[in-house]
Write a protein that holds these residues in place. Structure first.
Motif, PDB file in Angstrom:
ATOM      1  N   GLN A   1       4.647   1.712  -4.574  1.00  0.00           N
ATOM      2  CA  GLN A   1       3.500   2.306  -3.883  1.00  0.00           C
ATOM      3  C   GLN A   1       2.981   3.525  -4.637  1.00  0.00           C
ATOM      4  O   GLN A   1       3.763   4.310  -5.176  1.00  0.00           O
ATOM      5  CB  GLN A   1       3.901   2.704  -2.456  1.00  0.00           C
ATOM      6  N   ASP A   2       1.668   3.683  -4.654  1.00  0.00           N
ATOM      7  CA  ASP A   2       1.063   4.825  -5.337  1.00  0.00           C
ATOM      8  C   ASP A   2       1.047   6.046  -4.421  1.00  0.00           C
ATOM      9  O   ASP A   2       1.664   6.048  -3.360  1.00  0.00           O
ATOM     10  CB  ASP A   2      -0.334   4.468  -5.853  1.00  0.00           C
ATOM     11  N   GLN A   3       0.325   7.083  -4.801  1.00  0.00           N
ATOM     12  CA  GLN A   3       0.357   8.335  -4.041  1.00  0.00           C
ATOM     13  C   GLN A   3      -0.213   8.184  -2.633  1.00  0.00           C
ATOM     14  O   GLN A   3       0.023   9.030  -1.763  1.00  0.00           O
ATOM     15  CB  GLN A   3      -0.418   9.427  -4.785  1.00  0.00           C
ATOM     16  N   HIS A   4      -0.982   7.128  -2.405  1.00  0.00           N
ATOM     17  CA  HIS A   4      -1.520   6.874  -1.071  1.00  0.00           C
ATOM     18  C   HIS A   4      -0.678   5.863  -0.307  1.00  0.00           C
ATOM     19  O   HIS A   4      -1.027   5.480   0.807  1.00  0.00           O
ATOM     20  CB  HIS A   4      -2.951   6.358  -1.172  1.00  0.00           C
ATOM     21  N   GLY A   5       0.414   5.435  -0.925  1.00  0.00           N
ATOM     22  CA  GLY A   5       1.261   4.439  -0.284  1.00  0.00           C
ATOM     23  C   GLY A   5       0.793   3.019  -0.496  1.00  0.00           C
ATOM     24  O   GLY A   5       1.352   2.082   0.080  1.00  0.00           O
ATOM     25  N   ASN A   6      -0.227   2.824  -1.315  1.00  0.00           N
ATOM     26  CA  ASN A   6      -0.762   1.489  -1.549  1.00  0.00           C
ATOM     27  C   ASN A   6       0.023   0.750  -2.621  1.00  0.00           C
ATOM     28  O   ASN A   6       0.285   1.293  -3.699  1.00  0.00           O
ATOM     29  CB  ASN A   6      -2.229   1.566  -1.986  1.00  0.00           C
ATOM     30  N   THR A   7       0.382  -0.486  -2.342  1.00  0.00           N
ATOM     31  CA  THR A   7       0.876  -1.368  -3.389  1.00  0.00           C
ATOM     32  C   THR A   7      -0.337  -1.906  -4.152  1.00  0.00           C
ATOM     33  O   THR A   7      -1.485  -1.697  -3.749  1.00  0.00           O
ATOM     34  CB  THR A   7       1.649  -2.555  -2.784  1.00  0.00           C
ATOM     35  N   ALA A   8      -0.067  -2.611  -5.239  1.00  0.00           N
ATOM     36  CA  ALA A   8      -1.182  -3.219  -5.978  1.00  0.00           C
ATOM     37  C   ALA A   8      -1.928  -4.220  -5.101  1.00  0.00           C
ATOM     38  O   ALA A   8      -3.148  -4.366  -5.200  1.00  0.00           O
ATOM     39  CB  ALA A   8      -0.658  -3.897  -7.246  1.00  0.00           C
ATOM     40  N   LEU A   9      -1.200  -4.902  -4.206  1.00  0.00           N
ATOM     41  CA  LEU A   9      -1.862  -5.859  -3.317  1.00  0.00           C
ATOM     42  C   LEU A   9      -2.745  -5.141  -2.298  1.00  0.00           C
ATOM     43  O   LEU A   9      -3.804  -5.654  -1.917  1.00  0.00           O
ATOM     44  CB  LEU A   9      -0.817  -6.726  -2.607  1.00  0.00           C
ATOM     45  N   HIS A  10      -2.343  -3.958  -1.850  1.00  0.00           N
ATOM     46  CA  HIS A  10      -3.219  -3.143  -1.006  1.00  0.00           C
ATOM     47  C   HIS A  10      -4.547  -2.882  -1.730  1.00  0.00           C
ATOM     48  O   HIS A  10      -5.628  -3.006  -1.139  1.00  0.00           O
ATOM     49  CB  HIS A  10      -2.577  -1.787  -0.698  1.00  0.00           C
ATOM     50  N   VAL A  11      -4.439  -2.492  -3.007  1.00  0.00           N
ATOM     51  CA  VAL A  11      -5.647  -2.184  -3.788  1.00  0.00           C
ATOM     52  C   VAL A  11      -6.550  -3.410  -3.865  1.00  0.00           C
ATOM     53  O   VAL A  11      -7.765  -3.322  -3.688  1.00  0.00           O
ATOM     54  CB  VAL A  11      -5.267  -1.696  -5.201  1.00  0.00           C
ATOM     55  N   ALA A  12      -5.952  -4.572  -4.119  1.00  0.00           N
ATOM     56  CA  ALA A  12      -6.739  -5.806  -4.209  1.00  0.00           C
ATOM     57  C   ALA A  12      -7.442  -6.109  -2.898  1.00  0.00           C
ATOM     58  O   ALA A  12      -8.621  -6.494  -2.883  1.00  0.00           O
ATOM     59  CB  ALA A  12      -5.830  -6.973  -4.608  1.00  0.00           C
ATOM     60  N   CYS A  13      -6.745  -5.913  -1.788  1.00  0.00           N
ATOM     61  CA  CYS A  13      -7.335  -6.215  -0.478  1.00  0.00           C
ATOM     62  C   CYS A  13      -8.404  -5.202  -0.101  1.00  0.00           C
ATOM     63  O   CYS A  13      -9.377  -5.535   0.595  1.00  0.00           O
ATOM     64  CB  CYS A  13      -6.237  -6.239   0.584  1.00  0.00           C
ATOM     65  N   GLN A  14      -8.257  -4.002  -0.555  1.00  0.00           N
ATOM     66  CA  GLN A  14      -9.226  -2.951  -0.250  1.00  0.00           C
ATOM     67  C   GLN A  14     -10.542  -3.186  -0.969  1.00  0.00           C
ATOM     68  O   GLN A  14     -11.622  -2.963  -0.413  1.00  0.00           O
ATOM     69  CB  GLN A  14      -8.634  -1.592  -0.662  1.00  0.00           C
TER      70      GLN A  14
END
Length: 351
Positions: free
Chosen positions: A170-183
């Motif tokens: 998870q990055d500094q916002h708690g997002n995984t790479a899949l979070h980023v893709a979905c966002q």
């Protein structure tokens, strides 16, 4: 909670995009706050004007360009006929230097190659570097997989995942790479990220919440990424998982956004129509509180319980606020004429 609170319950705080790429450190001013589903602009455009001027002190505070990256990597390009290393599995000195080179921002050479979108060098580095290096996080806790996803580089995402890059970091916002893709609607990256991952191994990733308590499905719903909502459902995402701040499911979020498409998608795949938030509000409470007769009608048709009460002891009917379109959805068994509710008859007569 008062009826006004339910009617005007805001979306989760700061639903604007947290891309996982901090543009301040590249010398770019932050953009204005945007609502969920807004056009966030292309990530590539955000990088293009600044990345060539970025200073990396680990390289003598000189600007790292595609040409200089080539010079750093060219002696490490794998030969088509590598020499046997049965007695000497160690990396060359230059390869070790590449492995240990970290900029002030915590970026490895692989991070930089991805930022510059140099596909050839990126692929060479992925081949050279062991799995542990692929998962190095920079000062913003971004892995190379985060950056490849943010820049919508599905071929790089594919290579990283095939080499064993982690999907759970998870990055500094708690997002995984899949979070980023979905966002950001990066469906190709999401596809490559999960193509060879079994449902059982993917399930824990789909349950990861970022620091705002949002899973990948929540982010897809918040940003009206209908194709990704469908994709995640096919991948086995829990449709009724609650976000961590107020207990909303993806259906609650879709109702708040008046997003009929997502509401239908979720209901058709079996999302709980009566799921309750931490305060007891169901999707029907939210629909009625927002005077959305169309979605309230859809929820009722899906079997929503009109008598459920929230923690303020309110039913959805209590929030109707005299809206005849919504009142017509609620039958009164004790006030009927010829077997039809008085409210229903009144509504039909007026229409």
């Amino acid at each position: 909670m008062s009826s006004d609170d339910c009617a005007k319950d805001e979306l989760l705080e700061d639903t604007r995009s947290d891309s996982g790429v901090d543009l301040h450190r590249f010398g770019v001013k932050s953009e204005e706050h945007r609502e969920p589903g807004s056009d966030f602009g292309g990530p590539r455009e955000k990088f293009s004007s600044v990345v060539e001027d970025r200073l990396d002190s680990a390289y003598g505070s000189s600007s790292i360009t595609a040409d200089s990256l080539t010079g750093l990597v060219e002696t490490c390009v794998l030969s088509s006929e590598p020499e046997p290393q049965a007695h000497s599995p160690e990396l060359s000195e230059h390869e070790e230097n590449l492995l240990s080179t970290i900029t002030e921002e915590g970026d490895t050479v692989l991070h930089l190659a991805i930022i510059h979108e140099d596909y050839f060098i990126t692929q060479q580095l992925i081949e050279i570097f062991p799995k542990e290096v692929l998962d190095i996080q920079n000062n913003l806790y971004q892995t190379p997989l985060h950056l490849a996803t943010y820049l919508n580089l599905p071929d790089v995402v594919k290579s990283l995942v095939q080499k064993g890059a982690s999907l759970e970091l998870q990055d500094q916002h708690g997002n995984t790479a899949l979070h980023v893709a979905c966002q950001h609607g990066q469906i190709e990256c999401a596809t490559e990220m999960t193509r060879e991952v079994s449902i059982s191994k993917l399930a824990p990733v789909l349950e990861i919440q970022n620091w705002r308590g949002l899973t990948c499905l929540h982010l897809a719903a918040l940003n009206r990424q209908h194709h990704l909502v469908t994709f995640l459902m096919k991948k086995g995402a829990d449709l009724n998982i609650q976000e961590g701040t107020s207990g909303k499911t993806a259906l609650h979020l879709a109702v708040e956004l008046h997003d009929m498409i997502s509401v239908k998608l979720l209901l058709n795949q079996g999302a709980s129509v009566d799921a309750s938030m931490f305060n007891g509000c169901t999707p029907l409470h939210l629909a009625v509180g927002r005077q959305d007769a169309a979605i309230a009608n859809l929820l009722c048709q899906a079997g929503a319980d009109t008598m459920l009460r929230n923690m303020e002891d309110e039913t959805a009917l209590d929030l109707a606020d005299g809206n005849d379109d919504i009142l017509a959805l609620f039958p009164f068994d004790d006030i009927q004429i010829s077997g039809r509710s008085v409210v229903g008859v009144k509504f039909l007569a007026e229409s």
